[in-house]
Write a protein that holds these residues in place. Structure first.
Motif, PDB file in Angstrom:
ATOM      1  N   GLN A 165       0.873  -1.179   0.000  1.00  0.00           N
ATOM      2  CA  GLN A 165       0.000   0.000   0.000  1.00  0.00           C
ATOM      3  C   GLN A 165       0.905   1.222   0.000  1.00  0.00           C
ATOM      4  OE1 GLN A 165      -3.565   0.090   0.125  1.00  0.00           O
ATOM      5  NE2 GLN A 165      -3.224   2.245  -0.360  1.00  0.00           N
ATOM      6  N   ARG A 166       0.794   2.029  -1.033  1.00  0.00           N
ATOM      7  CA  ARG A 166       1.614   3.246  -1.161  1.00  0.00           C
ATOM      8  C   ARG A 166       0.655   4.406  -1.377  1.00  0.00           C
ATOM      9  NH1 ARG A 166       5.919   2.308  -5.257  1.00  0.00           N
ATOM     10  NH2 ARG A 166       6.947   1.335  -3.478  1.00  0.00           N
ATOM     11  N   ASP A 167       0.524   5.218  -0.339  1.00  0.00           N
ATOM     12  CA  ASP A 167      -0.448   6.312  -0.370  1.00  0.00           C
ATOM     13  C   ASP A 167      -1.821   5.740  -0.730  1.00  0.00           C
ATOM     14  OD1 ASP A 167       1.534   8.259   0.292  1.00  0.00           O
ATOM     15  OD2 ASP A 167       2.177   8.263  -1.811  1.00  0.00           O
ATOM     16  N   ASP A 168      -2.412   6.198  -1.833  1.00  0.00           N
ATOM     17  CA  ASP A 168      -3.737   5.702  -2.223  1.00  0.00           C
ATOM     18  C   ASP A 168      -3.663   4.544  -3.213  1.00  0.00           C
ATOM     19  OD1 ASP A 168      -5.062   7.547  -0.622  1.00  0.00           O
ATOM     20  OD2 ASP A 168      -5.117   9.059  -2.214  1.00  0.00           O
ATOM     21  N   ASP A 169      -2.459   4.096  -3.542  1.00  0.00           N
ATOM     22  CA  ASP A 169      -2.279   3.028  -4.528  1.00  0.00           C
ATOM     23  C   ASP A 169      -1.996   1.702  -3.852  1.00  0.00           C
ATOM     24  OD1 ASP A 169      -2.525   4.817  -6.706  1.00  0.00           O
ATOM     25  OD2 ASP A 169      -0.414   5.376  -6.495  1.00  0.00           O
ATOM     26  N   LEU A 170      -2.554   0.637  -4.428  1.00  0.00           N
ATOM     27  CA  LEU A 170      -2.261  -0.726  -3.976  1.00  0.00           C
ATOM     28  C   LEU A 170      -1.486  -1.411  -5.086  1.00  0.00           C
ATOM     29  CD1 LEU A 170      -2.640  -2.977  -1.861  1.00  0.00           C
ATOM     30  CD2 LEU A 170      -4.660  -3.677  -3.155  1.00  0.00           C
ATOM     31  N   ILE A 171      -0.308  -1.908  -4.748  1.00  0.00           N
ATOM     32  CA  ILE A 171       0.519  -2.641  -5.703  1.00  0.00           C
ATOM     33  C   ILE A 171       0.377  -4.115  -5.353  1.00  0.00           C
ATOM     34  CG2 ILE A 171       2.847  -2.976  -6.607  1.00  0.00           C
ATOM     35  CD1 ILE A 171       3.444  -0.104  -5.464  1.00  0.00           C
TER      36      ILE A 171
ATOM     37  N   THR B  10       9.863  -3.809  -8.132  1.00  0.00           N
ATOM     38  CA  THR B  10       9.186  -2.804  -7.316  1.00  0.00           C
ATOM     39  C   THR B  10      10.137  -2.292  -6.241  1.00  0.00           C
ATOM     40  OG1 THR B  10       7.041  -3.892  -7.655  1.00  0.00           O
ATOM     41  CG2 THR B  10       7.205  -2.350  -5.808  1.00  0.00           C
ATOM     42  N   VAL B  11      10.305  -0.963  -6.187  1.00  0.00           N
ATOM     43  CA  VAL B  11      11.180  -0.325  -5.203  1.00  0.00           C
ATOM     44  C   VAL B  11      10.384  -0.102  -3.915  1.00  0.00           C
ATOM     45  CG1 VAL B  11      12.565   1.714  -4.664  1.00  0.00           C
ATOM     46  CG2 VAL B  11      12.568   0.776  -6.987  1.00  0.00           C
ATOM     47  N   LEU B  12      10.973  -0.473  -2.786  1.00  0.00           N
ATOM     48  CA  LEU B  12      10.354  -0.284  -1.479  1.00  0.00           C
ATOM     49  C   LEU B  12      10.666   1.121  -0.985  1.00  0.00           C
ATOM     50  CD1 LEU B  12      11.394  -3.737  -0.025  1.00  0.00           C
ATOM     51  CD2 LEU B  12       9.168  -3.091  -0.958  1.00  0.00           C
ATOM     52  N   GLU B  13       9.623   1.880  -0.657  1.00  0.00           N
ATOM     53  CA  GLU B  13       9.802   3.273  -0.268  1.00  0.00           C
ATOM     54  C   GLU B  13       9.428   3.488   1.193  1.00  0.00           C
ATOM     55  OE1 GLU B  13       7.512   5.711  -2.910  1.00  0.00           O
ATOM     56  OE2 GLU B  13       8.524   4.950  -4.706  1.00  0.00           O
ATOM     57  N   VAL B  14      10.075   4.458   1.835  1.00  0.00           N
ATOM     58  CA  VAL B  14       9.704   4.846   3.192  1.00  0.00           C
ATOM     59  C   VAL B  14       8.236   5.277   3.158  1.00  0.00           C
ATOM     60  CG1 VAL B  14      10.078   6.542   5.030  1.00  0.00           C
ATOM     61  CG2 VAL B  14      12.041   5.516   3.858  1.00  0.00           C
ATOM     62  N   GLY B  15       7.455   4.771   4.094  1.00  0.00           N
ATOM     63  CA  GLY B  15       6.025   5.071   4.148  1.00  0.00           C
ATOM     64  C   GLY B  15       5.160   3.983   3.545  1.00  0.00           C
ATOM     65  N   ASP B  16       5.758   3.053   2.787  1.00  0.00           N
ATOM     66  CA  ASP B  16       4.992   1.933   2.246  1.00  0.00           C
ATOM     67  C   ASP B  16       4.494   1.052   3.384  1.00  0.00           C
ATOM     68  OD1 ASP B  16       5.500   2.691  -0.357  1.00  0.00           O
ATOM     69  OD2 ASP B  16       6.958   1.096  -0.768  1.00  0.00           O
ATOM     70  N   THR B  17       3.330   0.455   3.188  1.00  0.00           N
ATOM     71  CA  THR B  17       2.840  -0.582   4.084  1.00  0.00           C
ATOM     72  C   THR B  17       2.926  -1.889   3.323  1.00  0.00           C
ATOM     73  OG1 THR B  17       1.357   0.932   5.230  1.00  0.00           O
ATOM     74  CG2 THR B  17       0.905  -1.415   5.467  1.00  0.00           C
ATOM     75  N   LEU B  18       3.743  -2.814   3.841  1.00  0.00           N
ATOM     76  CA  LEU B  18       3.933  -4.109   3.181  1.00  0.00           C
ATOM     77  C   LEU B  18       2.993  -5.130   3.791  1.00  0.00           C
ATOM     78  CD1 LEU B  18       7.846  -4.279   3.107  1.00  0.00           C
ATOM     79  CD2 LEU B  18       6.285  -3.178   1.488  1.00  0.00           C
ATOM     80  N   VAL B  19       2.303  -5.875   2.945  1.00  0.00           N
ATOM     81  CA  VAL B  19       1.467  -6.975   3.391  1.00  0.00           C
ATOM     82  C   VAL B  19       2.267  -8.244   3.124  1.00  0.00           C
ATOM     83  CG1 VAL B  19      -0.751  -8.151   3.169  1.00  0.00           C
ATOM     84  CG2 VAL B  19      -0.607  -5.685   2.734  1.00  0.00           C
TER      85      VAL B  19
END
Length: 162
Positions: free
Chosen positions: A121-127, A134-143
């Protein structure tokens, strides 16, 4: 919070959940799977029926309440048990995480910990599903999904107390 459980012979089970204000949420699970939900203003009062649900609908509502469909981003870590030893958990990527800025392939999370990242989950986007690029960014929520020990190892990899 205290939960009281009692058998209802010939009917099913009753669960009473103490709420913060002293009221109790009462859930009657019938042997047929039907659920009835009541609210008692205090432990000695009669309950007012709020609603009833079929078995299938109760399970769907339960997964929503549990957070399987949506997990608020502000949570540091949430776990959902899928089986006796498999968990679905949500973790935030913080600035302390060594994996921040790396691709999934570079981070080698599955190889290092045994968990699999199944969504981001990145802001309002679900990857979902994320790719190795896919680059992991600060603030991402990983499931992630994995065994309890693997999830604990993943927490260590994040480098932040959760």
């Amino acid at each position: 919070m205290t939960i009281y459980e009692s058998d209802l012979p010939g009917v099913g089970k009753k669960f009473e959940v103490e709420l913060d204000d002293g009221a109790r949420l009462v859930i009657v699970t019938h042997n047929t799977g039907k659920r009835e939900v009541f609210l008692k203003p205090n432990p000695d009062a009669d309950g007012d029926k709020l609603f009833d649900l079929s078995d299938r609908l109760a399970r769907k509502v339960g997964t929503i309440l549990e957070g399987a469909y949506f997990q608020p981003v502000q949570a540091e870590a949430v776990e959902t048990m899928l089986s006796d030893d498999t968990f679905l958990e949500w973790y935030n990527v913080t600035e302390a995480a060594d994996i921040a800025g790396q691709t999934l392939e570079q981070a080698a999370i599955r190889e290092q910990t045994g968990v699999s990242v199944i969504a981001i989950q990145r802001d309002d986007d679900l990857i979902s599903p994320p790719t190795p690029e896919t680059v992991l960014e600060v603030g991402d929520t990983l499931v992630v999904v994995g065994e309890r020990e693997d999830c604990a190892e993943f927490e260590t990899l994040l480098g932040d107390e959760v």
